[in-house]
Write a protein that holds these residues in place. Structure first.
Motif, mmCIF file in Angstrom:
data_model
loop_
_atom_site.group_PDB
_atom_site.id
_atom_site.type_symbol
_atom_site.label_atom_id
_atom_site.label_comp_id
_atom_site.label_asym_id
_atom_site.label_seq_id
_atom_site.Cartn_x
_atom_site.Cartn_y
_atom_site.Cartn_z
ATOM 1 N N ARG A 270 0.886 -1.169 0.000
ATOM 2 C CA ARG A 270 0.000 0.000 0.000
ATOM 3 C C ARG A 270 0.913 1.204 0.000
ATOM 4 O O ARG A 270 1.757 1.358 0.880
ATOM 5 C CB ARG A 270 -0.904 -0.014 1.231
ATOM 6 C CG ARG A 270 -1.798 1.208 1.293
ATOM 7 C CD ARG A 270 -3.002 0.961 2.164
ATOM 8 N NE ARG A 270 -3.859 -0.075 1.600
ATOM 9 C CZ ARG A 270 -4.982 -0.502 2.178
ATOM 10 N NH1 ARG A 270 -5.383 0.009 3.320
ATOM 11 N NH2 ARG A 270 -5.712 -1.437 1.615
ATOM 12 N N ILE A 271 0.764 2.052 -1.019
ATOM 13 C CA ILE A 271 1.661 3.197 -1.133
ATOM 14 C C ILE A 271 0.855 4.485 -1.171
ATOM 15 O O ILE A 271 -0.321 4.478 -1.534
ATOM 16 C CB ILE A 271 2.522 3.140 -2.415
ATOM 17 C CG1 ILE A 271 1.653 2.901 -3.643
ATOM 18 C CG2 ILE A 271 3.598 2.115 -2.312
ATOM 19 C CD1 ILE A 271 2.434 2.858 -4.937
ATOM 20 N N ARG A 272 1.498 5.545 -0.785
ATOM 21 C CA ARG A 272 0.854 6.824 -1.043
ATOM 22 C C ARG A 272 1.752 7.649 -1.937
ATOM 23 O O ARG A 272 2.977 7.666 -1.799
ATOM 24 C CB ARG A 272 0.502 7.549 0.251
ATOM 25 C CG ARG A 272 1.670 8.090 1.032
ATOM 26 C CD ARG A 272 1.111 8.991 2.115
ATOM 27 N NE ARG A 272 2.122 9.565 2.950
ATOM 28 C CZ ARG A 272 1.849 10.159 4.114
ATOM 29 N NH1 ARG A 272 0.611 10.226 4.553
ATOM 30 N NH2 ARG A 272 2.803 10.694 4.823
ATOM 31 N N ASN A 273 1.119 8.293 -2.897
ATOM 32 C CA ASN A 273 1.826 9.115 -3.867
ATOM 33 C C ASN A 273 1.298 10.524 -3.758
ATOM 34 O O ASN A 273 0.141 10.734 -3.426
ATOM 35 C CB ASN A 273 1.523 8.636 -5.291
ATOM 36 C CG ASN A 273 2.059 7.262 -5.563
ATOM 37 O OD1 ASN A 273 3.234 6.999 -5.385
ATOM 38 N ND2 ASN A 273 1.177 6.362 -5.989
ATOM 39 N N TRP A 274 2.150 11.486 -4.101
ATOM 40 C CA TRP A 274 1.652 12.848 -4.227
ATOM 41 C C TRP A 274 0.476 12.838 -5.190
ATOM 42 O O TRP A 274 0.487 12.137 -6.197
ATOM 43 C CB TRP A 274 2.705 13.768 -4.833
ATOM 44 C CG TRP A 274 3.877 14.055 -3.966
ATOM 45 C CD1 TRP A 274 4.040 13.722 -2.664
ATOM 46 C CD2 TRP A 274 5.068 14.747 -4.371
ATOM 47 N NE1 TRP A 274 5.266 14.169 -2.225
ATOM 48 C CE2 TRP A 274 5.907 14.801 -3.245
ATOM 49 C CE3 TRP A 274 5.494 15.332 -5.551
ATOM 50 C CZ2 TRP A 274 7.164 15.412 -3.293
ATOM 51 C CZ3 TRP A 274 6.733 15.928 -5.601
ATOM 52 C CH2 TRP A 274 7.564 15.973 -4.464
ATOM 53 N N ASP A 275 -0.504 13.645 -4.895
ATOM 54 C CA ASP A 275 -1.596 13.829 -5.844
ATOM 55 C C ASP A 275 -1.698 15.319 -6.119
ATOM 56 O O ASP A 275 -1.024 16.125 -5.463
ATOM 57 C CB ASP A 275 -2.902 13.289 -5.255
ATOM 58 C CG ASP A 275 -3.878 12.891 -6.344
ATOM 59 O OD1 ASP A 275 -3.646 13.266 -7.518
ATOM 60 O OD2 ASP A 275 -4.884 12.220 -6.042
ATOM 61 N N SER A 276 -2.514 15.678 -7.085
ATOM 62 C CA SER A 276 -2.597 17.081 -7.435
ATOM 63 C C SER A 276 -4.028 17.454 -7.767
ATOM 64 O O SER A 276 -4.713 16.749 -8.505
ATOM 65 C CB SER A 276 -1.708 17.357 -8.653
ATOM 66 O OG SER A 276 -2.006 18.632 -9.174
ATOM 67 N N CYS A 277 -4.482 18.577 -7.202
ATOM 68 C CA CYS A 277 -5.840 19.045 -7.462
ATOM 69 C C CYS A 277 -6.008 19.513 -8.911
ATOM 70 O O CYS A 277 -7.096 19.870 -9.328
ATOM 71 C CB CYS A 277 -6.206 20.162 -6.498
ATOM 72 S SG CYS A 277 -4.997 21.504 -6.464
ATOM 73 N N MET A 278 -4.898 19.518 -9.670
ATOM 74 C CA MET A 278 -5.001 19.891 -11.075
ATOM 75 C C MET A 278 -5.514 18.733 -11.935
ATOM 76 O O MET A 278 -5.889 18.916 -13.079
ATOM 77 C CB MET A 278 -3.627 20.321 -11.605
ATOM 78 C CG MET A 278 -3.114 21.606 -11.026
ATOM 79 S SD MET A 278 -4.121 22.996 -11.553
ATOM 80 C CE MET A 278 -4.930 23.383 -10.031
ATOM 81 N N TYR A 279 -5.463 17.523 -11.402
ATOM 82 C CA TYR A 279 -5.863 16.357 -12.186
ATOM 83 C C TYR A 279 -7.359 16.094 -12.037
ATOM 84 O O TYR A 279 -7.876 16.108 -10.913
ATOM 85 C CB TYR A 279 -5.120 15.103 -11.723
ATOM 86 C CG TYR A 279 -3.620 15.169 -11.813
ATOM 87 C CD1 TYR A 279 -2.989 15.924 -12.799
ATOM 88 C CD2 TYR A 279 -2.821 14.465 -10.925
ATOM 89 C CE1 TYR A 279 -1.612 15.975 -12.885
ATOM 90 C CE2 TYR A 279 -1.436 14.512 -11.006
ATOM 91 C CZ TYR A 279 -0.845 15.271 -11.976
ATOM 92 O OH TYR A 279 0.519 15.317 -12.054
#
Lengths: 348, 152, 314
Positions: A270-279
């Protein structure tokens, strides 16, 4: 307040002494750009830089971070059980971080360390890190830290501040952690506090004068959220946006992430990645409905979050330290300074 | 390494090469057992994503086979496929996948001999190259060991 | 360049006044050196915002996708070729468009110029072939041809291929070898190629600026965002990153005009054009195709010839 000076001749030696006790990270030049990297033994941080291309946030909040591992193999007694991962939280030092980037950690801390919720991944990494700042005497033309609640000699979030004074550094030690760090390096030339304070104050004034750009934020708090949200200027601001995630990925204060399971054959993580509100995917519901379906809505969200919602929630300024990375790296030149001024002066 | 057996994924068109495999089987022809067959409706259905996914998950070789030009069950699927394959093969070899890992053929359902011959060729070409050295997705447990979660 | 700007303003103002179009898509002056911002103009009064200079490298065709109104768009050579591609792919109708063609002498490479100076650049101005760069304690004049974007240096379609108005006289096309860098890589061994691209892609942060800057990338759901099946992992595993770049390029096969938008947009300065150029070279060599030159020809992956090359097929 304790001050010491470090002769640049004994700089390498001190770092050498630190090497066993801390993992050292510092700016290193690669392809004409500076990045924060772990320093190998004997490798020196390169202080001849304006600011690093990417913010050092990834050292505490990695772009990809494994949270758990698990097995789907039913012969394994522990199958389908999420297991913690052992991580290296031994002491680390971020050497040469700019005051704006250090201040950003304090902003981000509000999100990861609240009375209700503690993000242990972030907190552990943060607590094991020494922030050894480098005062900024040559700001970029996109820097606007002084009007974003910060500054080239700002001390918030730092354990010690290095001030470059020709052939030596003046060091202002700000916390007990910073004290330990300095002792461990063996730098011990005490400096006169009053005199040092005076030199630093003079340099600070000079550096602050060099910062040519600014934003106005004074009226944001009293603006009506609805009026700003419905502002007529958003279409114009958002037009050029191509909805890449560059601004959010290079921003030291953007903290959003997404959690994913990745499985290969019988084992998974289980990983967490940066996400972006631009997507668009950031807000896509399982039903297929997307409340922020247009790019204008997404651009508006980014700026409203940083410049209005955050201001209202915490009441002490914008969620931005003025490092200017998003301005420098936006492929289509959307400029947060301009947007902030438009919002601050909007009378719709 | 002596015991190493290549794993090859074969994407065979339902209307021709897949039939040829059947015919080769009932004719008791001998060929190496290293190809795992996946049936596709037409070589035109073949997406480069299938090839990349197989390579990422560790396939040592990939073989795509369809109908001879002019024989497509859907009239022109293989003509389109031919252009896609040409560009794709060049691109992945340009990026460092060895020539000899990715193969294409036209085999009609009557050509069981050609089927056995091509499977031989493909297998020996992949065997000659040995196991893949790059481009296989890291297994989760190895990622955990490599501490990707620390600073980049 | 100021004559380009005034001509563009003049045409735009006329089109808006005569109500030939509802919106003009062009550039306005940027807030940092060597950057302009794509913008729209809807009234004759706002036409004064429009500019044209050597910092208009963003491909404006990207802003046409799915628009419904009558549009005037400012188009250099590559933009016009992408407009053709957009029309062929039914992303916009020719009747909706009034194309203001700009014969283009190339755009300057911001990264290259930045890397030439130790100190921060404060101001960049241009006068014909000269680019003057000013910063704290220095001022230097460069020859524009030495600091062009890589794709502009080797551009062979500088004039718009399709237009209704022209902002300047057409210019001579260049005769250049477009594929020197591709051939260099082709000549490497597989092992060398692999490590070459590993190095090339190692700075990638997966922000997808290259994809989003590209006018060809308009899929409602990109393959990297698909989850059933998930083709590409979302972490920064180098295998996933490489697969993303490979497929991104392949999706542009036979469509890419080498406008350089992807490379220009990359915040890490990765030469992502090296992938698309290989495909471009192959399309030219195998099928005699160059993208976006004609409204009447189908792109190479949407057509075939019975005698297409097939010596790689057993």
């Amino acid at each position: 307040m304790r001050f010491i000076t470090i002769d640049k001749n004994s700089w390498a030696n001190g770092l050498e002494n630190l090497y066993g006790n801390y993992r050292l990270f510092g700016p290193v030049k690669n392809n004409n750009q500076h990045f924060f990297k772990e320093l190998a033994k004997g490798e020196l941080p390169d202080f001849n830089y304006l600011n690093t291309r990417l913010s050092p946030k990834s050292l505490v909040f990695p772009q990809t971070e494994i949270m758990f591992e698990f097995s789907l193999d039913e012969n394994d007694e522990q199958h389908h059980i999420l297991k913690e991962i052992n991580k290296d939280y031994s002491p680390r030092a971020l050497i040469g971080i700019r005051p704006c980037d250090a201040a950003s950690f304090m902003l981000v801390k509000r999100n990861f360390d609240t009375p209700e919720y503690k993000d242990n991944y972030w907190l552990h990494a943060y607590e094991s890190t020494i922030f050894a700042g480098l005062a900024c005497d040559n700001p970029c033309n996109t820097c606007f830290c002084t009007s974003a609640g910060c500054g080239p000699f700002h001390e918030d979030g730092l354990d010690l501040l290095l001030v470059d004074e020709g052939d030596k550094f003046i060091v202002k030690i700000l916390t007990p952690k910073g004290d330990n760090f300095i002792n461990s390096a063996g730098w011990e030339t005490e400096a006169d506090p009053t005199a040092s304070e005076k030199i630093i104050a003079e340099m600070q004034i000079k550096a602050e004068e060099k910062i040519a750009s600014s934003v106005s934020t004074d009226k944001l708090k009293n603006k009506s959220t609805i009026k700003l949200y419905d502002g007529t200027f958003w279409d114009d601001i958002a037009f050029a946006c191509i909805n890449c995630g560059t601004c959010t990925y290079v921003c030291p204060t953007c903290w959003c992430f997404d959690i994913q399971d990745e499985v290969t054959r019988n084992s998974g993580i289980r990983i967490r990645n940066w996400d972006s509100c631009m997507y668009p995917l950031f807000t896509l519901h399982g039903t297929g409905y997307n409340p922020r379906n247009t790019k204008m809505q997404r651009v508006r969200q980014r700026f409203m979050h940083k410049l209005k919602y955050y201001v209202d929630k915490y009441g002490d300024g914008i969620q931005c330290v003025g490092c200017g990375r998003c301005i420098r790296l936006c492929p289509v030149n959307i400029d947060i300074r301009k947007v902030c001024d438009i919002m601050n002066n909007y009378e719709g | 390494m002596k015991d190493w057996k290549p794993r090859i994924v074969g994407f065979l068109c339902n209307w021709c090469s897949y039939g040829a495999a059947d015919l080769a089987g009932v004719s008791r022809m001998q060929y190496p057992p290293n190809v795992r067959v996946i049936r596709i409706p037409c070589s035109g259905r073949m997406s480069p994503k299938f090839i990349l996914a197989a390579f990422m998950k560790g396939a040592d070789g990939i073989w795509v086979s369809g109908c001879h030009p002019g024989d497509c069950h859907y009239m022109e699927g293989n003509y389109y496929a031919r252009r896609k394959f040409a560009l794709f093969k060049n691109l992945i070899e340009y990026m460092g996948i060895e020539p000899g890992r990715l193969h294409f053929s036209w085999i009609s359902s009557a050509e069981s001999t050609k089927f056995a011959r091509v499977i031989n060729e493909v297998t020996s070409a992949v065997k000659a190259l040995g196991p893949r050295k790059h481009g296989i997705k890291t297994m989760p447990d190895e990622l955990v060991k490599s501490k990707i979660s620390m600073a980049k | 360049m100021s004559d380009y700007t005034s001509k563009i303003k003049e045409i735009s103002e006329r089109l808006l006044k005569e109500e030939k179009v509802e919106i003009i898509i062009g550039f306005r002056k940027g807030t940092v050196p060597m950057m302009n911002e794509p913008c729209f103009v809807k009234t004759p009064e706002d036409v004064k915002e429009l500019v044209w200079d050597s910092n208009c490298g963003i491909n404006l065709a990207n802003y046409l996708t799915g628009r419904k109104e009558k549009i005037a768009i400012i188009a250099k050579g590559c933009d016009s070729r992408n407009i053709v591609t957009h029309i062929i792919e039914n992303k916009i109708k020719r009747e909706q468009l009034l194309i203001i063609g700009v014969p283009c002498k190339g755009m300057i490479d911001k990264n290259k110029i930045t890397s030439m100076f130790e100190n921060e650049i404060m101001e960049v101005s241009e006068d014909k072939e000269n680019i003057t760069v000013k910063g704290e304690g220095f001022e230097k004049t460069l020859n524009k041809n030495d600091v062009l974007q890589e794709n502009c240096k080797i551009c062979v379609h500088r004039n718009p291929v399709i237009y209704d108005e022209l902002a300047a006289d057409l210019i001579d096309e260049q005769k250049v070898d477009r594929y020197e860098d591709v051939r260099k890589i082709e000549a490497m061994s597989p092992e060398e190629k692999w490590s070459y691209f590993d190095d090339l892609l190692s700075p990638c942060i997966r922000c997808y600026a290259c994809r989003n800057a590209c006018p060809l990338c308009y899929c409602p759901t990109c393959f990297v965002d698909e989850s059933m099946p998930q083709w590409v992992g979302k972490s920064i595993d180098p295998v996933d990153t490489r697969t993303f770049h490979l497929l991104r390029a392949y999706h542009c096969a036979g469509r890419c005009t080498d406008c350089g938008a992807c490379e220009r947009a990359c915040p890490m300065g990765i030469k992502v054009r090296l992938f698309t150029k290989k495909l471009e070279k192959d399309c030219l060599e195998l099928y005699g195709w160059q993208a976006g030159l004609s409204l009447n020809e189908r792109p190479p992956l949407d057509t075939y010839r019975p005698d297409d090359p097939e010596d790689f097929i057993k």
